[in-house]
Design a protein around this motif. Structure first.
Motif, short mmCIF file in Angstrom:
data_model
loop_
_atom_site.label_atom_id
_atom_site.label_comp_id
_atom_site.label_asym_id
_atom_site.label_seq_id
_atom_site.Cartn_x
_atom_site.Cartn_y
_atom_site.Cartn_z
N GLY A 59 5.11 -42.40 17.65
CA GLY A 59 5.59 -41.07 17.31
C GLY A 59 4.80 -40.41 16.20
O GLY A 59 4.90 -39.20 16.00
N LEU A 60 4.02 -41.21 15.44
CA LEU A 60 3.23 -40.65 14.35
C LEU A 60 1.91 -40.13 14.87
O LEU A 60 1.21 -40.81 15.62
N LYS A 61 1.56 -38.92 14.46
CA LYS A 61 0.22 -38.38 14.66
C LYS A 61 -0.29 -37.89 13.31
O LYS A 61 0.45 -37.28 12.54
N SER A 62 -1.56 -38.17 13.07
CA SER A 62 -2.22 -37.71 11.85
C SER A 62 -3.49 -36.98 12.24
O SER A 62 -4.20 -37.39 13.16
N ALA A 63 -3.76 -35.90 11.55
CA ALA A 63 -4.96 -35.10 11.80
C ALA A 63 -5.74 -34.95 10.50
O ALA A 63 -5.15 -34.77 9.43
N LEU A 64 -7.05 -35.02 10.61
CA LEU A 64 -7.90 -34.85 9.43
C LEU A 64 -9.10 -33.99 9.80
O LEU A 64 -9.74 -34.20 10.83
N LEU A 65 -9.36 -33.02 8.95
CA LEU A 65 -10.46 -32.07 9.14
C LEU A 65 -11.40 -32.16 7.95
O LEU A 65 -10.96 -32.10 6.80
N VAL A 66 -12.68 -32.34 8.22
CA VAL A 66 -13.72 -32.32 7.18
C VAL A 66 -14.52 -31.04 7.35
O VAL A 66 -15.04 -30.76 8.45
N LEU A 67 -14.60 -30.25 6.30
CA LEU A 67 -15.41 -29.04 6.29
C LEU A 67 -16.63 -29.30 5.39
O LEU A 67 -16.50 -29.91 4.32
N GLY A 68 -17.79 -28.89 5.85
CA GLY A 68 -19.01 -29.17 5.10
C GLY A 68 -19.89 -27.96 4.90
O GLY A 68 -19.92 -27.03 5.73
N ARG A 69 -20.60 -27.99 3.76
CA ARG A 69 -21.59 -26.96 3.44
C ARG A 69 -22.95 -27.64 3.53
O ARG A 69 -23.26 -28.54 2.75
N GLN A 70 -23.76 -27.23 4.49
CA GLN A 70 -25.04 -27.87 4.73
C GLN A 70 -26.08 -27.36 3.70
O GLN A 70 -26.10 -26.18 3.36
N ARG A 71 -26.90 -28.29 3.20
CA ARG A 71 -27.93 -27.90 2.24
C ARG A 71 -28.96 -26.99 2.90
O ARG A 71 -29.28 -27.14 4.08
N GLN A 72 -29.39 -26.05 2.13
CA GLN A 72 -30.45 -25.17 2.61
C GLN A 72 -31.78 -25.91 2.57
O GLN A 72 -32.13 -26.56 1.57
N ARG A 73 -32.51 -25.84 3.64
CA ARG A 73 -33.81 -26.47 3.66
C ARG A 73 -34.81 -25.64 2.85
O ARG A 73 -34.82 -24.41 2.91
N PRO A 74 -35.67 -26.33 2.07
CA PRO A 74 -36.65 -25.58 1.26
C PRO A 74 -37.66 -24.86 2.15
O PRO A 74 -37.94 -25.25 3.27
#
Length: 321
Positions: A306-321
């Motif tokens: 009956g248990l459900k768990s949700a996880l969201l990872v949000l990321g900021r990608q590095r700018q390439r030089p």
């Protein structure tokens, strides 16, 4: 003349207490195993007629139901909640039940009922519950698996009966055609689509699913006990990324939620519900609608109970030089 009263509780809905005049000290249960079997047969017949899964007797639910019937009789009250505030879920937990299961309860009281209780009386009680839409809803609820029954008659011929139900429940916000489970790729595709719909309404750039963030979400959310993780834990989300991907990201944010009594398989309804839950929370909404985030990774895990768990990872990608 017999007088019946019926009460019903499900998913946290509370019925009002009804006062009972006069105390009853003796307790008569009749042939309890036989009465329980008959009560189960009647419930399963109704469910079978509607194509629903049969329930099975469960010791903990029998114990919870019987204890509540006898407690109401001895202490002269009629309610789903004890004088100390204990609920059907509390009684189920005290009898060894899982805190993640959906629980529901029907109760009934009969004044002037002969002792001991018989199968005929169980049939009368069952019909009374079926004739009441809220009680019938519990008997025919989807996502149930187990059943318990308790009954007790006092010296003053006052009878209390209790039906108790438990099961993993069903997915939230599930549409009839959405019974099938979503795999990890399908979960992320739907999450991306619906999150970007919300971001578009705020004139924000879209985010894209990224495999490294999906893997990080899977690593952060424990497989064995997905309810044990909290987004405020001290572990660094960067450590959950694949080693060769860590330098690609300048920052990460994590949001997490759990749901009990929500079924056994991740569905489209779960994706929608978890996302909406985060968007309705100002703190999480600010993260989901942060303009600087460019990518996302998402996972739902279900423990089968009956248990459900949700996880969201949000990321900021590095700018390439």
């Amino acid at each position: 003349m017999l007088q019946f009263r019926f009460g019903r509780l499900a998913a946290g809905a509370l019925m009002a207490a009804l006062a009972l005049a006069g105390a009853a000290h003796g307790v008569e249960t009749g042939p309890l195993d036989q009465l329980r079997q008959r009560a189960l047969e009647l419930v399963n017949r109704e469910r079978a007629d509607r194509g629903l899964e049969a329930l099975r007797l469960q010791d903990g639910l029998n114990e919870a139901a019987q204890n509540h019937a006898e407690d109401m009789l001895r202490r002269n009250y009629y309610s789903h909640t004890s004088p100390e505030g204990e609920s059907v879920q509390d009684r189920f937990l005290d009898a060894g039940g899982s805190r993640w299961k959906l629980t529901a309860e029907n109760i009934a009281r009969c004044q002037g009922c002969p002792s001991p209780p018989t199968e005929d009386r169980v049939e009368e009680l069952h019909q009374g519950w079926m004739d009441s839409p809220p009680h019938r809803e519990n008997i025919l609820r989807q996502g149930l698996a187990s059943f318990g029954f308790g009954i007790a008659v006092g010296d003053d011929r006052t009878l209390y009966a209790v039906q108790t139900f438990a099961g993993p429940g069903t997915s939230r916000d599930r549409q009839p055609e959405e019974a099938s489970a979503l795999d990890r790729q399908e979960q992320n595709a739907l999450l991306e689509k619906r999150l970007n719909r919300a971001r578009t309404r705020e004139d924000l750039p879209p985010v894209e699913t990224h495999p490294a963030l999906v893997e990080a979400a899977a690593q952060l959310l424990p497989q064995a006990d997905p309810g044990s993780f909290t987004a405020g834990e001290s572990s660094n989300p960067m450590d959950a990324l694949p080693a060769d991907a860590r330098m690609q990201w300048s920052s990460l944010a994590v949001v997490m939620a759990t749901c009990g009594g929500c079924g056994t398989r991740p569905t489209a309804g779960d994706v929608r519900s978890f996302l909406q839950q985060w968007l309705d929370n100002p703190q999480y909404r600010d993260r989901l609608l942060d303009r600087s985030f460019t990518h996302a990774g998402f996972i739902i895990r279900a423990n089968g109970d009956g248990l459900k768990s949700a996880l969201l990872v949000l990321g900021r990608q590095r700018q390439r030089p």
